[in-house]
Scaffold this motif. Structure first.
Motif, PDB file in Angstrom:
ATOM      1  N   SER A 189       0.808  -1.211   0.000  1.00 55.54           N
ATOM      2  CA  SER A 189       0.000   0.000   0.000  1.00 55.54           C
ATOM      3  C   SER A 189       0.849   1.273   0.000  1.00 55.54           C
ATOM      4  O   SER A 189       0.581   2.210  -0.759  1.00 55.54           O
ATOM      5  CB  SER A 189      -0.934  -0.012   1.216  1.00 55.54           C
ATOM      6  OG  SER A 189      -1.893   1.015   1.143  1.00 55.54           O
ATOM      7  N   LEU A 192       2.269   2.402  -3.369  1.00 50.82           N
ATOM      8  CA  LEU A 192       1.373   2.694  -4.483  1.00 50.82           C
ATOM      9  C   LEU A 192       1.591   4.124  -4.974  1.00 50.82           C
ATOM     10  O   LEU A 192       1.830   5.038  -4.180  1.00 50.82           O
ATOM     11  CB  LEU A 192      -0.094   2.535  -4.056  1.00 50.82           C
ATOM     12  CG  LEU A 192      -0.616   1.115  -3.842  1.00 50.82           C
ATOM     13  CD1 LEU A 192      -1.988   1.163  -3.187  1.00 50.82           C
ATOM     14  CD2 LEU A 192      -0.686   0.354  -5.165  1.00 50.82           C
ATOM     15  N   GLY A 195       0.042   7.094  -3.128  1.00 50.55           N
ATOM     16  CA  GLY A 195      -0.199   6.713  -1.741  1.00 50.55           C
ATOM     17  C   GLY A 195       0.486   7.602  -0.733  1.00 50.55           C
ATOM     18  O   GLY A 195       0.141   7.583   0.452  1.00 50.55           O
ATOM     19  N   ALA A 275      -3.822   3.351   0.183  1.00 51.31           N
ATOM     20  CA  ALA A 275      -4.604   2.737  -0.896  1.00 51.31           C
ATOM     21  C   ALA A 275      -5.800   3.607  -1.264  1.00 51.31           C
ATOM     22  O   ALA A 275      -6.103   3.805  -2.449  1.00 51.31           O
ATOM     23  CB  ALA A 275      -5.058   1.346  -0.480  1.00 51.31           C
ATOM     24  N   TYR A 279      -6.267   5.836  -4.969  1.00 52.42           N
ATOM     25  CA  TYR A 279      -7.366   5.629  -5.924  1.00 52.42           C
ATOM     26  C   TYR A 279      -8.516   6.598  -5.695  1.00 52.42           C
ATOM     27  O   TYR A 279      -9.634   6.370  -6.137  1.00 52.42           O
ATOM     28  CB  TYR A 279      -7.833   4.168  -5.860  1.00 52.42           C
ATOM     29  CG  TYR A 279      -6.761   3.228  -6.355  1.00 52.42           C
ATOM     30  CD1 TYR A 279      -6.530   3.060  -7.716  1.00 52.42           C
ATOM     31  CD2 TYR A 279      -5.931   2.571  -5.464  1.00 52.42           C
ATOM     32  CE1 TYR A 279      -5.515   2.235  -8.167  1.00 52.42           C
ATOM     33  CE2 TYR A 279      -4.913   1.731  -5.908  1.00 52.42           C
ATOM     34  CZ  TYR A 279      -4.711   1.580  -7.262  1.00 52.42           C
ATOM     35  OH  TYR A 279      -3.690   0.764  -7.719  1.00 52.42           O
ATOM     36  N   VAL A 297     -11.301  -0.340  -4.144  1.00 51.09           N
ATOM     37  CA  VAL A 297      -9.869  -0.070  -4.248  1.00 51.09           C
ATOM     38  C   VAL A 297      -9.154  -1.252  -4.903  1.00 51.09           C
ATOM     39  O   VAL A 297      -8.332  -1.082  -5.800  1.00 51.09           O
ATOM     40  CB  VAL A 297      -9.268   0.221  -2.854  1.00 51.09           C
ATOM     41  CG1 VAL A 297      -7.739   0.226  -2.910  1.00 51.09           C
ATOM     42  CG2 VAL A 297      -9.774   1.556  -2.324  1.00 51.09           C
ATOM     43  N   MET A 301      -6.855  -1.701  -8.470  1.00 47.73           N
ATOM     44  CA  MET A 301      -5.435  -1.960  -8.236  1.00 47.73           C
ATOM     45  C   MET A 301      -4.930  -3.090  -9.133  1.00 47.73           C
ATOM     46  O   MET A 301      -5.626  -4.098  -9.325  1.00 47.73           O
ATOM     47  CB  MET A 301      -5.235  -2.338  -6.753  1.00 47.73           C
ATOM     48  CG  MET A 301      -3.804  -2.523  -6.314  1.00 47.73           C
ATOM     49  SD  MET A 301      -3.745  -3.114  -4.581  1.00 47.73           S
ATOM     50  CE  MET A 301      -4.447  -1.718  -3.711  1.00 47.73           C
ATOM     51  N   TRP A 307      -4.420  -9.128  -3.888  1.00 47.98           N
ATOM     52  CA  TRP A 307      -4.302  -8.298  -2.692  1.00 47.98           C
ATOM     53  C   TRP A 307      -5.601  -8.280  -1.901  1.00 47.98           C
ATOM     54  O   TRP A 307      -5.587  -8.277  -0.668  1.00 47.98           O
ATOM     55  CB  TRP A 307      -3.872  -6.883  -3.082  1.00 47.98           C
ATOM     56  CG  TRP A 307      -2.526  -6.849  -3.730  1.00 47.98           C
ATOM     57  CD1 TRP A 307      -2.242  -6.546  -5.025  1.00 47.98           C
ATOM     58  CD2 TRP A 307      -1.274  -7.192  -3.116  1.00 47.98           C
ATOM     59  NE1 TRP A 307      -0.896  -6.653  -5.264  1.00 47.98           N
ATOM     60  CE2 TRP A 307      -0.271  -7.051  -4.114  1.00 47.98           C
ATOM     61  CE3 TRP A 307      -0.896  -7.584  -1.839  1.00 47.98           C
ATOM     62  CZ2 TRP A 307       1.070  -7.298  -3.863  1.00 47.98           C
ATOM     63  CZ3 TRP A 307       0.444  -7.838  -1.577  1.00 47.98           C
ATOM     64  CH2 TRP A 307       1.415  -7.690  -2.584  1.00 47.98           C
TER      65      TRP A 307
END
Length: 456
Positions: A189, A192, A195, A275, A279, A297, A301, A307
Motif C-alpha cells: 500500500s 502505491l 499513496g 490505498a 485511488y 480499491v 489496483m 491483494w
C-alpha cells in the motif's frame, strides 16, 4: 482437577493479543485517526492507552491467575467472606455471550468476502455494483446464517481440541499469519503511486483538526478508543491469566499484549489510507470501509484480486482470533460453574451461540423494522451498545474497585500477585491514581458514551 496451562509465554501473549485485536482495530481506528488529526490523535490515543487500558488489563490478568478460575468463579475465590463481588459473574458472562451474538455474523461476512475475492466475483463490477453486492447479502438470511454457522463450527472446533493442542497451537499460527499478511499488505500500500498523500494524512500531525473538532471531543474519542480496543471488563482476558504460571510479572506481559494490539491498529492505517488516497476513494467508517470502499480499491489496483484475497484472509484471522479467545472463555465459564467436561461445554455452547446469533443476522432483513436505538439502528447496534457502552466500562470499574479497595481483594493482594515473577513490576506509587482517579475517568467515559449516543 489441575488447571490447564499454556505451553509457552509466546502462546499466552499471542492469544491474549488475539482476543484484544478485533475488527474495531481495522475499521474504526484508522477512520477516527484520520478524522481527528492523524498523528496528533495517535499520540493522544497512545497516552491514554497506557494510562487507562494497561492498569485494568494487569488487574484482569491478576484476578485470573490468583483465582485459577474464569470470571464465573474468580470473584467467589478472591472476595472477602460475606461480600457480593461474585454477583458480577453474570455481567461478565453476559458480555461474552452478547459479543459473540454479533461478532459471529461479522466473522461470517469476512470469510464470505474472502471467498468472493478468491473466486473473482468482484472483478468487472463498478462501484455501484460493489455497493449493491453488500446490500444484497444483507437480504439473504440463509446465506448469512450458513456463514455464521461455519464460523461457530470453526471456533468451537478449535476450542474442542483443548487449550494447548487447539486454542494455543492454532491461534499462534493465525496470529503469525495475520502479522505477516499485515506487513505484506502495508508494504504494497505505501508504495502505491499516489499513496504518499495517504501516508501524510495518516502520519503527519494536524493540530488544526484538534481545534476544529474541539480538544474535549478529541480527548474523549482517544480515551474511548484506548479503553474499548482491549475488550476489558468482561473477563475475556482474565481467563488467560488463569492459564499462565507465576514465573513472569504481569505488568510486562500486559505491556507486550498492548504493544501488539497497537501495532495491528497502526498497521491497519498504513494499509488503508495510502490505498484509498492512491485511488481517490473516501475512507469511510464501519462496514462501508471493509465491504464497499476497499473492494472498489482492489478492483482498481493491479493484481487487486490477489491483494483483496490476502486482505480478507487477514480480516478473517483477526475475527477468528477474537472468536476463539472468547469461545474459550465461554467454555471455561461452563466448566467452572458446572464441572462438566470440555466436550460437553463445547457442544452445548455451540448450539446456544448459533441460536443466540440469529437475531443479529435477521436484524438486517426479517427484523429490519425493529429499530431499538431509533433511526436506522438494528439488532447488531443494540447488542454492540450493551457491550461497548455498558458492560465494558462498568465491568472495568468493578475490576478497578475490586483490586484497589479493602472491601474487595485489595491493592496489596493484587500487587503481590501482579508482581510475582520476573519482569516489569506494578508500582506502588500509582495507588492513588488507580484507586480514585481512574475509576472517575471510567465513569466519565460511561456517561459520555450515553450523551454521545443519544444527544450527539
Amino acid at each position: 482437577m489441575e488447571r490447564e496451562k499454556f505451553s509457552s509465554r509466546l502462546g499466552f501473549i499471542l492469544i491474549s493479543a488475539g482476543c484484544a485485536i478485533g475488527l474495531g482495530n481495522v475499521w474504526r481506528f484508522p477512520y477516527i485517526t484520520g478524522k481527528y488529526g492523524g498523528a496528533a490523535f495517535v499520540l493522544i490515543y497512545l497516552f491514554f492507552l497506557f494510562i487507562l487500558g494497561l492498569p485494568i488489563m494487569v488487574m484482569e490478568f491478576a484476578v485470573g491467575r490468583a483465582s485459577q478460575k474464569s470470571a464465573a468463579l474468580s470473584f467467589d475465590v478472591l472476595e472477602p467472606k460475606g461480600t457480593k463481588w461474585h454477583w458480577y459473574k453474570w455481567g461478565a458472562m453476559a458480555g461474552n455471550y452478547l459479543l459473540m451474538m454479533f461478532y459471529t455474523t461479522i466473522g461470517g461476512w469476512m470469510i464470505l468476502y474472502f471467498f468472493k475475492m478468491v473466486t473473482g466475483q468482484f472483478q468487472g463490477l463498478d462501484p455501484e455494483q460493489v455497493q449493491n453486492a453488500f446490500g444484497d447479502l444483507m437480504g439473504q438470511p440463509l446465506l448469512m446464517g450458513g456463514c455464521m454457522i461455519l464460523v461457530v463450527l470453526i471456533g468451537f472446533g478449535i476450542c474442542g481440541k483443548g487449550l494447548k493442542n487447539g486454542v494455543e497451537k492454532i491461534t499462534k499460527v493465525m496470529m503469525v499469519c495475520l502479522l505477516i499478511l499485515m506487513i505484506i499488505l502495508a508494504g504494497r500500500s505505501i508504495f502505491l503511486e499516489g499513496g504518499q498523500a495517504g501516508l501524510e494524512f495518516y502520519l503527519k500531525p494536524d493540530f488544526g483538526k484538534l481545534q476544529e473538532y474541539g480538544i474535549g471531543q478529541v480527548i474523549y474519542e482517544a480515551m474511548g478508543q484506548a479503553f474499548f480496543t482491549l475488550s476489558l471488563g468482561i473477563g475475556a482476558l482474565a481467563i488467560f491469566g488463569s492459564y499462565i504460571g507465576k514465573d513472569r510479572a504481569l505488568t510486562g506481559e500486559a505491556v507486550s499484549v498492548t504493544v501488539l494490539d497497537t501495532f495491528v491498529a497502526l498497521m491497519a492505517g498504513l494499509i488503508i489510507f495510502p490505498a484509498c488516497f492512491a485511488y481517490n476513494v473516501q475512507p469511510d467508517s464501519g462496514p462501508n470501509l471493509i465491504f464497499i470502499t476497499l473492494p472498489n480499491v482492489f478492483n482498481a489496483m493491479a493484481g487487486g484480486r490477489l491483494w483483496g484475497s490476502l486482505f480478507f484472509m487477514f480480516m478473517s484471522f483477526a475475527a477468528l482470533s477474537t472468536i476463539v479467545a472468547v469461545f474459550e472463555n465461554i467454555i471455561s465459564f461452563a466448566m467452572d460453574l458446572t464441572g462438566c467436561s470440555r466436550t460437553k461445554a463445547v457442544v452445548v455452547n455451540l448450539i446456544a451461540i448459533i441460536i443466540l446469533s440469529l437475531p443479529c443476522l435477521l436484524g438486517f432483513n426479517v427484523l429490519s423494522g425493529f429499530n431499538p436505538l431509533g433511526g436506522s439502528s438494528n439488532v447488531l447496534d443494540l447488542e454492540d451498545f450493551i457491550v461497548s457502552n455498558n458492560l465494558l466500562p462498568l465491568g472495568s470499574l468493578i475490576y478497578l474497585l475490586f483490586c484497589t479497595w479493602k472491601c474487595g481483594w485489595g491493592f496489596k493482594n493484587f500487587r503481590n500477585e501482579a508482581n510475582t515473577g520476573k519482569g516489569l513490576k506494578f508500582p506502588s506509587w500509582v495507588l492513588i491514581y488507580v484507586k480514585f482517579i481512574l475509576p472517575v475517568i471510567v465513569v466519565v467515559i460511561f456517561v459520555m458514551g450515553y450523551i454521545t449516543k443519544f444527544a450527539g
